[in-house]
Design an enzyme around this catalytic site. Structure first.
Site, PDB file in Angstrom:
ATOM      1  N   SER A  95       0.837  -1.196   0.000  1.00  0.00           N
ATOM      2  CA  SER A  95       0.000   0.000   0.000  1.00  0.00           C
ATOM      3  C   SER A  95       0.879   1.256   0.000  1.00  0.00           C
ATOM      4  CB  SER A  95      -0.964  -0.046   1.190  1.00  0.00           C
ATOM      5  OG  SER A  95      -1.943   0.946   1.086  1.00  0.00           O
ATOM      6  N   ASP A 140      -9.559  -4.265  -5.748  1.00  0.00           N
ATOM      7  CA  ASP A 140      -8.972  -3.101  -5.080  1.00  0.00           C
ATOM      8  C   ASP A 140      -9.225  -1.853  -5.928  1.00  0.00           C
ATOM      9  OD1 ASP A 140      -7.373  -1.226  -3.801  1.00  0.00           O
ATOM     10  OD2 ASP A 140      -5.527  -2.387  -3.967  1.00  0.00           O
ATOM     11  N   HIS A 199      -8.017  -4.652  -1.385  1.00  0.00           N
ATOM     12  CA  HIS A 199      -6.822  -3.986  -0.884  1.00  0.00           C
ATOM     13  C   HIS A 199      -6.429  -4.595   0.470  1.00  0.00           C
ATOM     14  CE1 HIS A 199      -4.036  -0.599  -1.013  1.00  0.00           C
ATOM     15  NE2 HIS A 199      -4.222  -0.458   0.286  1.00  0.00           N
TER      16      HIS A 199
END
Length: 317
Positions: free
Chosen positions: A153, A251, A281
């Site tokens: 991320s 995501d 995600h």
């Protein structure tokens, strides 16, 4: 494909988020409650905390040694958390799995977080620790070969930015960059990537939450037009290290990661882009206990061990 049933089950059980503005302190405390007890963590040869003394300041790091060999390749890992969450503890299980599966010594970085620290404090810490790891290579037991950077991320944002910054500085020791569902375009223009609309709701991270979650970072001085903040905006990608870009099918950030992978490939960078079906995600941090998703660590090891595959040859488990 629908969301993996185990992920769907967890998401369905989550309470509704509280009303009002986000509270970094409360959110960090909630994250820490999810950390496994020390006795339940994956055992390794050694795990030790130390301090990297760098031009950026003293940076806490955790060093994971997978076995009793005297020397190893290195992987420097940057945790995710929208630049204001995450810690050495919340991502300890990720670093342990990386060390075990890759056979590399992993250095996890406890970089400074927004909003308490203005941009580019966190990025500076990450880059400084990579340089520190090379300078202290003999002490760390680095074998002088592999030096990978990896992150999930926002940590993937830092990994891409560190690789680019190192290249611009003529520091050519980084051999691989590994980006797990990276956040690479902090404009959050919903018309730019189809996944921001297709995966807007119902899969964990939601498109409407991107701006408020990243506001702590952007309000601390990070400019979305800066390629070190939004790596997808970098004009010249030639000469960057081979890349593994991992995305989740569901995501919202999927398409910007895959576009960056395609751009790297077009610039001549050996790149593997791999989309995990049924994943949203955060699956490396939160759902790598699911066998299909734990496979990402073995894929990382294969990527580092062998010649990187070109874009389009990445597998979809």
């Amino acid at each position: 494909m629908p969301l993996h049933p185990e992920i769907a089950k967890v998401l369905a059980a989550l309470p509704a988020p509280p009303d009002g503005p986000l509270d970094p302190v409360a959110l960090r405390a909630a994250d820490e409650t999810q950390v496994a007890p020390a006795a339940d963590r994956l055992p390794l040869h050694t795990v030790r905390d130390t301090t990297a003394r760098t031009p950026s300041g003293d940076v806490p790091v955790r060093v994971y040694t997978p076995d009793d060999a005297e020397r190893h390749g290195l992987l420097v890992y940057f945790h995710g958390g929208a630049f204001f969450l995450g810690s050495l503890e919340t991502h300890d299980h990720v670093a342990r799995a990386l060390a075990k599966e890759t056979g590399l010594k992993v250095v996890s970085v406890g970089y400074r977080l927004a909003p308490e620290h203005r941009y580019p404090a966190g990025l500076d810490d990450c880059y400084a620790v990579v340089r520190w790891a090379v300078e202290r290579g003999a002490t760390l037991g680095w074998d002088g070969t592999t030096l990978a950077v990896a992150g999930d991320s926002s940590g993937g944002t830092f990994a891409a930015a560190v690789a680019a910054r190192a290249h611009d500085d003529g520091f050519d020791r980084i051999t691989h960059q590994i980006l797990y569902y990276p956040s690479l375009d902090l404009d959050f223009d919903v018309d730019r990537y189809a996944s921001l609309r297709e995966n807007a709701e119902g899969y964990g991270l939601e498109t409407a939450g991107l701006r408020p979650f990243n506001a702590f970072y952007l309000d601390s001085g990070a400019d979305p037009a800066d390629p070190l903040v939004s790596p997808v905006k970098r004009a010249d990608l030639t000469g960057l290290p081979p890349a593994l870009v991992v995305t989740g099918e569901l995501d919202p950030l999927r398409d910007e990661g895959e576009e960056y992978g395609r751009s790297l490939g077009a610039a001549g960078v050996e790149t593997t882009v791999s989309r995990y079906v049924g994943a949203g995600h955060g699956f490396v941090q939160h759902f790598s206990w699911i066998p299909e998703f734990h496979q990402v660590f073995a894929q990382t090891a294969e990527f580092i061990d062998g010649p990187a595959r070109r874009v389009g040859e990445g597998r979809t488990p």
